[in-house]
Design a protein around this motif. Structure first.
Motif, short mmCIF file in Angstrom:
data_model
loop_
_atom_site.label_atom_id
_atom_site.label_comp_id
_atom_site.label_asym_id
_atom_site.label_seq_id
_atom_site.Cartn_x
_atom_site.Cartn_y
_atom_site.Cartn_z
N ASN A 1 0.81 -1.21 0.00
CA ASN A 1 0.00 0.00 0.00
C ASN A 1 0.85 1.27 0.00
OD1 ASN A 1 -2.88 1.18 1.92
ND2 ASN A 1 -2.52 1.12 -0.27
N THR A 2 2.08 1.18 0.50
CA THR A 2 2.96 2.35 0.46
C THR A 2 3.41 2.67 -0.96
OG1 THR A 2 4.88 0.92 0.87
CG2 THR A 2 3.81 1.92 2.78
N LYS A 3 3.37 1.69 -1.85
CA LYS A 3 3.79 1.91 -3.23
C LYS A 3 2.65 2.36 -4.13
CE LYS A 3 7.36 -1.67 -2.81
NZ LYS A 3 7.86 -2.98 -3.33
N TYR B 1 -8.22 8.07 1.05
CA TYR B 1 -8.14 7.29 2.29
C TYR B 1 -6.70 7.15 2.77
CZ TYR B 1 -8.20 3.22 5.37
OH TYR B 1 -8.02 2.37 6.43
N ARG B 2 -5.78 6.93 1.85
CA ARG B 2 -4.39 6.70 2.25
C ARG B 2 -3.77 7.93 2.92
NH1 ARG B 2 0.47 4.80 -1.75
NH2 ARG B 2 0.02 6.82 -2.69
N TYR B 3 -4.20 9.13 2.52
CA TYR B 3 -3.65 10.34 3.09
C TYR B 3 -4.59 11.01 4.10
CZ TYR B 3 -0.24 9.88 -0.66
OH TYR B 3 0.74 9.41 -1.49
N SER B 4 -5.57 10.26 4.58
CA SER B 4 -6.51 10.81 5.55
C SER B 4 -6.11 10.38 6.96
CB SER B 4 -7.93 10.35 5.25
OG SER B 4 -8.05 8.95 5.47
N GLN B 5 -6.73 11.00 7.95
CA GLN B 5 -6.45 10.67 9.35
C GLN B 5 -7.06 9.33 9.76
OE1 GLN B 5 -7.82 14.00 11.66
NE2 GLN B 5 -6.16 15.36 10.99
N THR B 6 -8.02 8.84 8.99
CA THR B 6 -8.68 7.58 9.31
C THR B 6 -7.93 6.37 8.76
OG1 THR B 6 -10.09 7.77 7.34
CG2 THR B 6 -10.94 8.69 9.41
N TYR B 7 -6.80 6.61 8.10
CA TYR B 7 -6.07 5.49 7.49
C TYR B 7 -5.56 4.53 8.55
CZ TYR B 7 -2.45 2.95 4.96
OH TYR B 7 -1.68 1.96 4.42
#
Length: 277
Positions: A47-49, A103-109
């Motif tokens: 997911n980081t990629k 979603y990946r850059y949100s606070q709820t990730y």
């Protein structure tokens, strides 16, 4: 002394062999399955990629179908190859990527929700296993149990916009995703160019502006505006439906099959027929 050294070396080798055999036996006993922590860590690394994980048949079975799993997976089943002629797939993929990035850059990730994609040409066996004969399809795979009918998103009724996908995900997982769209200045540039064109035209005709008092011209503009609104432009703006979509027999459908939905091309068809009358 030498005998003691040999005994120690043999004992160490025996212990290493014993631990190796035990580890292999435990793996065989688990049927080669990974532990939960290993699966989650691999999902996080992937997911980081990229925000949307690309799965083939084997990865889908390892990370989505096979236990243990304590996370939800939203999977988009699609057919992106040009030979498949899936017109809506590209648009749906772009909107789906916006949701995954948001979603990946949100606070709820967290590690409780992942986004994945299975292309038909890379996982046709998955399509057969799930009995899917169309694309795109969005399915939520919960942490426990099999997906329910409500875990399949009804794109024929609600469309494929990022906002609609995010709302459906919140209903299934209780995770709220705030959608962040990349800036799009095309509308601003278009309005600016139109304003410059109208302003330049009025400046050139500044000595003869009688046409602004032409009732027929304003009546025609009003009629065109009414036809545009009646044909469904407001629906297109709110729901963001696809221009056309793929029918069940593999062709291109220009008319929506449901009375609760509409395609963009239907707007132009209704507008044209209204003008012909």
């Amino acid at each position: 002394m030498k005998i003691l050294i040999k005994i120690a070396v043999l004992t160490a080798i025996s212990l290493c062999l014993f631990s190796f055999v035990n580890s292999q036996a435990s793996k065989n006993a688990r049927g080669g399955q990974q532990s939960l922590s290993e699966k989650v860590q691999q999902m996080l690394d992937m997911n980081t990629k990229r925000p949307v994980l690309r799965f083939n048949g084997n990865k889908f079975r390892d990370f989505v179908k096979s236990p243990p799993r304590n996370y939800s997976v939203i999977v988009m089943f699609t057919a992106m190859a040009p030979a498949r002629q899936c017109v809506i797939c590209r648009h749906a993929h772009d909107e789906y990527t916006i949701v995954a990035n948001s979603y990946r850059y949100s606070q709820t990730y967290s590690n409780k929700l992942f986004f994945a994609m299975v292309d038909f040409d890379e996982g046709s066996d998955v399509f057969q296993m799930l009995r899917l004969n169309t694309a795109p399809v969005f399915i939520h795979f919960p942490p426990k149990g099999k997906p329910k009918p409500a875990d399949t998103m009804d794109i024929q009724r609600v469309g494929v916009s990022a906002e609609v996908i995010g709302k459906w995900i919140q209903e299934r997982t209780d995770i709220q995703i705030r959608i962040f769209r990349p800036p799009n200045y095309s509308a601003t540039v278009a309005i600016l160019m139109l304003s410059l064109f109208v302003g330049g035209f009025l400046y050139l005709r500044r000595n003869n502006l009688d046409f602004l008092y032409n009732k027929q011209m304003w009546a025609l503009i009003a009629v065109v505006f009414c036809f545009a609104m009646v044909s469904g432009q407001m629906w297109n703006h709110i729901r963001s439906p696809p221009f056309v979509h793929k029918s069940q027999n593999g062709g291109i459908a220009y008319i929506h099959g449901s009375s609760q939905g509409q395609l963009v091309i239907e707007t132009y068809i209704v507008m044209f027929l209204s003008k012909c009358k």
